[in-house]
Design an enzyme around this catalytic site. Structure first.
Site, short mmCIF file in Angstrom:
data_model
loop_
_atom_site.label_atom_id
_atom_site.label_comp_id
_atom_site.label_asym_id
_atom_site.label_seq_id
_atom_site.Cartn_x
_atom_site.Cartn_y
_atom_site.Cartn_z
N SER A 707 0.80 -1.22 0.00
CA SER A 707 0.00 0.00 0.00
C SER A 707 0.83 1.28 0.00
CB SER A 707 -0.95 0.02 1.21
OG SER A 707 -0.22 0.01 2.41
N LYS A 750 -7.15 3.79 8.24
CA LYS A 750 -6.16 4.74 7.71
C LYS A 750 -6.69 6.16 7.70
CE LYS A 750 -3.82 1.32 4.79
NZ LYS A 750 -3.54 0.85 3.41
#
Length: 801
Positions: A707, A750
């Site tokens: 990511s 996140k």
């Protein structure tokens, strides 16, 4: 057949009852009946009885209208029409509530009862049918037509049928202990066949609707046939009941014989000395009140017999005694009553947990399904989220809402299968598994069991506990969960299991398949502030011996603690910081020092130490530094990706304790830059004569995953161009060799981490749009989300012009 009693009026008078009417000669009744031309009669509705002609029956009346009718009819010497109610529960019957066919009767005597009711002794004469109701108040009066019985054409056949009915009635009286001998005498002394048939129809144990059909039957032959059929059915049931009774008596005799022999064995053992009588008696006493299934009872009796045959001084005796103690202590078939009050459950959850709206909604849905299905065969919930967000306490709240016992089984570090399934009882120190031990401790077979930290179950040389949990957490199998110590199946299907975990990566796939996963992302700044105000401050004041006036924290001060002294998804660290302030206040109070209970921001920093930096602008204010978003086992977090250019031969160096996948992302990013350097404004000379070093700070922490791909590429391009990345911007996403941006997971965690860190803008893959739409918009009110599909879009958004 129903009970038939001769009434002794002398005894009734002797007991103090008031006789309203004088006795009436039955011969006068017969004469009156012959000469009457009356067609309008008072109608008395009766419950749970049907009257037939030529039968004397007592009728007890409690309704005001019925009492008035009987007293007036007796006083005037009138006939009354007796009809049955269709529904015995109807207190005030109307025309529609009574049958139309009944029996004309004459009142012989009326007896007043102490509670205000009266009993009328009546004799039936004629069947009749109501033609028209004349009056309804104060009681029914109706015009009737008398019904004549159709005599049997074959007199011999009719007489033979009545003889059979008479013989069968005597057999029923002999079989049924509830029928007195007076009924036998009465039947033998009735000479008229029609009267005998009516007497038996009146007193037989038939349902009242069937009796009404017999009364309505015009043909005496047909009435006798129907009566005979129903009597045969009654006789068959009585025979079957007597057979069962005799069999039960034999079983009881066998049990008494076994008991007598056991008593003899105990006496012999006492004479020999050292008999285990007290142990056995204690166990039998405990077992007496158990509601066991037959197979459990059979197993217990077998094991108790084994104990009786063993020498009390042998080691096996104590093993067997411990086993039976545990066996009888288990709450077999003992359950607490569920209170499926969804409104109450919602209030309990709201009171104990602020925020977590999606989670509480799912738990309420879960409880609603259990209420409608009335069984526990539904998905077992697995609450997954970072530490400190209230996963375990949610289980306690569910137990409180359901009115069940609460058990927490900690699975962290478990590495022995026997901890779940138990040990064989033959081993020294053998015991049952944690599941059955917890159920024994709770005293009920339907508690709420929270399997805490299920992701931290280990695997050792003594088997795999995760595999043992497969049966525990499968609603199709756990109705007969086998524990090695118990040596038989125990029903866990009524237990409500909730599991908690920080990460799914270490949980077996088959085990995950048996549970419904509910993700708990964490709390926003506002939610943490509310939790502190409602719960944490009061808790720490109590735990440190303080009052509510000892120290006070306002919204601004709480937000400062959260932003400057914590960095987490849950509230555990926040509670520790508040506890630090509480201890400081406790010290000032103990030293009798004056202090301001209203704690300021400066005082917080003095107590808790130097706050962490509030702004990211200083850290990212140079080329090559990019803020990335990461997901960890404790929730979302931000990380910085740095790159720097130096003279060399185009080599790539990576540091920061990076995993294989993360290193591959950096290699892909550099290869993409080399392939597209013209479009990106980077010269070929720079690529060939410059080395690039990529570093991810906090080198002691292992990092991996794809990511950070777009963040690494952006950092490299920023270094090559010598252009800074826009401040307060973060990004996450995977890249391909051709510059395509791919979606990643953990979006909610996140984004919450980004808001905690003061990020104002994020870049995500277009395919992650659906994940963002599922997040409550209040969480993202200060955050702008940009969606991209290609790396060129990322660079246009991120790098300053």
């Amino acid at each position: 057949m129903t009970e038939f009693e001769d009434i002794n009026f002398d005894e009734i008078i002797g007991e103090g009852f008031d006789i309203v009417a004088e006795g009436i000669d039955l011969s006068d009744l017969n004469e009156t009946e012959k000469n009457t031309e009356q067609i309008i009669f008072p109608i008395l509705p009766v419950r749970n009885m049907v009257m037939f002609p030529k039968v004397v029956i007592p009728i007890t009346a409690g309704r005001k209208a019925s009492i008035q009718l009987l007293e007036e009819a007796q006083q005037n010497g009138d006939f009354i029409g007796i009809v049955s109610q269709k529904n015995s529960d109807q207190e005030q019957p109307t025309e529609k509530d009574i049958y139309q066919t009944g029996t004309l009767a004459k009142i012989i005597k009326i007896i007043k009862l102490p509670e205000g009711n009266i009993t009328a002794i009546t004799k039936g004469f004629h069947r009749f049918k109501i033609k028209k109701t004349i009056e309804t108040q104060p009681y029914f009066k109706a015009e009737i037509s008398k019904l004549k019985d159709i005599k049997a054409k074959n007199k011999e056949e009719y007489e033979a049928l009545l003889e059979n009915i008479k013989d069968l009635a005597l057999k029923i009286i002999e079989l049924d202990p509830n029928i007195p001998n007076a009924a036998n005498f009465a039947i033998k002394n009735i000479n008229n066949n029609d009267d005998l048939l009516n007497f038996i129809c009146t007193n037989a144990n038939f349902p009242y609707p069937e009796k009404q059909k017999l009364l309505e039957e015009k043909s005496l032959m047909e009435r006798a046939n129907k009566c005979y059929e129903m009597m045969h059915e009654d006789f068959r049931k009585l025979e079957l009941r007597n057979q069962i009774h005799q069999k039960t008596s034999k079983d009881l005799d066998k049990q008494q014989r076994e008991y007598f022999l056991n008593q003899q064995i105990r006496t012999i053992q006492d004479e020999l000395g050292g008999g285990p009588e007290s142990d056995v008696e204690d166990l039998l006493k405990k077992a007496k009140d158990k509601n066991w299934k037959p197979e459990v009872e059979e197993h217990f009796q077998k094991e108790i017999g084994r104990l009786q045959r063993q020498n009390p001084n042998s080691p096996d005796y104590n093993v067997q005694r411990n086993y039976l103690d545990f066996f009888t202590d288990l709450p077999w078939e003992t359950f607490t009553k569920d209170t499926f009050d969804i409104d109450k459950a919602e209030k309990v959850l709201d009171k104990a947990h602020f925020g977590l709206e999606d989670i509480k909604k799912r738990i309420l849905e879960h409880m609603a399904v259990l209420k409608l299905k009335n069984n526990m065969k539904s998905p077992i919930l697995l609450l997954v989220g970072p530490p400190g967000v209230g996963k375990t306490s949610l289980g306690k709240s569910v137990a409180d809402a359901l009115g069940r016992k609460y058990i927490r089984v900690s699975l962290g570090g478990l590495h022995d299968e026997s901890e779940i399934r138990g040990h064989r009882k033959t081993y020294i120190g053998a015991m049952a598994g944690r599941i059955l031990q917890s159920i024994k401790k709770s005293g009920t077979s339907n508690p709420v069991i929270v399997l805490d930290e299920i992701d931290k179950v280990g695997k050792g040389m003594h088997g795999d506990p995760s595999s043992a949990l497969l049966e525990v957490l499968d609603p199709e199998q756990n109705s007969s969960f086998y524990d090695n110590f118990l040596e038989m199946g125990y029903d866990l299907s009524k237990v409500m299991f909730l599991a908690t975990a920080n990460s799914l990566s270490t949980i077996q796939t088959p085990l995950l398949d048996r549970m419904e996963i509910i993700q708990i992302a964490g709390y926003t700044l506002e939610e943490k502030t509310e939790i502190a105000k409602r719960h944490l401050i009061k808790k720490q004041q109590d735990e440190n011996g303080l009052t509510s006036k000892s120290f006070k924290l306002g919204n601004a001060e709480l937000k400062h603690i959260i932003e400057a002294h914590t960095s987490e998804s849950g509230v555990r660290t926040l509670e520790k910081r508040i506890a630090g302030i509480a201890r400081w206040a406790a010290l000032q109070t103990a030293l009798v020092k004056e202090y301001d209970p209203k704690i300021t921001v400066d005082k917080i920093d003095e107590i808790l130490g130097v706050p962490r930096p509030k702004s990211l602008s200083e850290l990212t204010d140079v080329p090559g530094v990019v803020t990335g978003l990461a997901w960890t086992s404790v929730g979302g977090d931000i990380l910085f990706i740095e790159s720097i250019i130096s003279n060399g031969k185009g080599n790539l160096t990576m540091t920061g304790n990076l995993g294989t996948v993360m290193k591959e992302s950096a290699t892909i990013a550099l290869e993409y830059i080399k392939a597209k350097h013209d479009e990106l404004g980077i010269t070929e000379d720079d690529l060939e004569k410059k080395n690039i070093h990529v570093h991810v700070p906090e080198g002691a922490t292992p990092k991996d995953g794809p990511s950070a791909g777009i963040a690494m590429l952006t950092s490299m391009v920023s270094s090559f161009r010598n252009k800074k990345v826009r401040p307060h911007l973060a990004m996450t996403g995977e890249i391909t060799l051709r510059g395509k941006v791919l979606p990643v997971g953990g979006i909610k965690e996140k984004l919450l981490a980004a808001t905690r860190a003061g990020i104002k803008e994020v870049i995500l893959c277009e395919a992650n749009r659906k994940d963002v739409e599922e997040i409550k918009q209040d969480y993202l009110k200060n955050l702008k989300v940009n969606y991209v599909s290609w790396m060129t879009e990322v660079l246009d958004l991120a790098i300053e012009k």
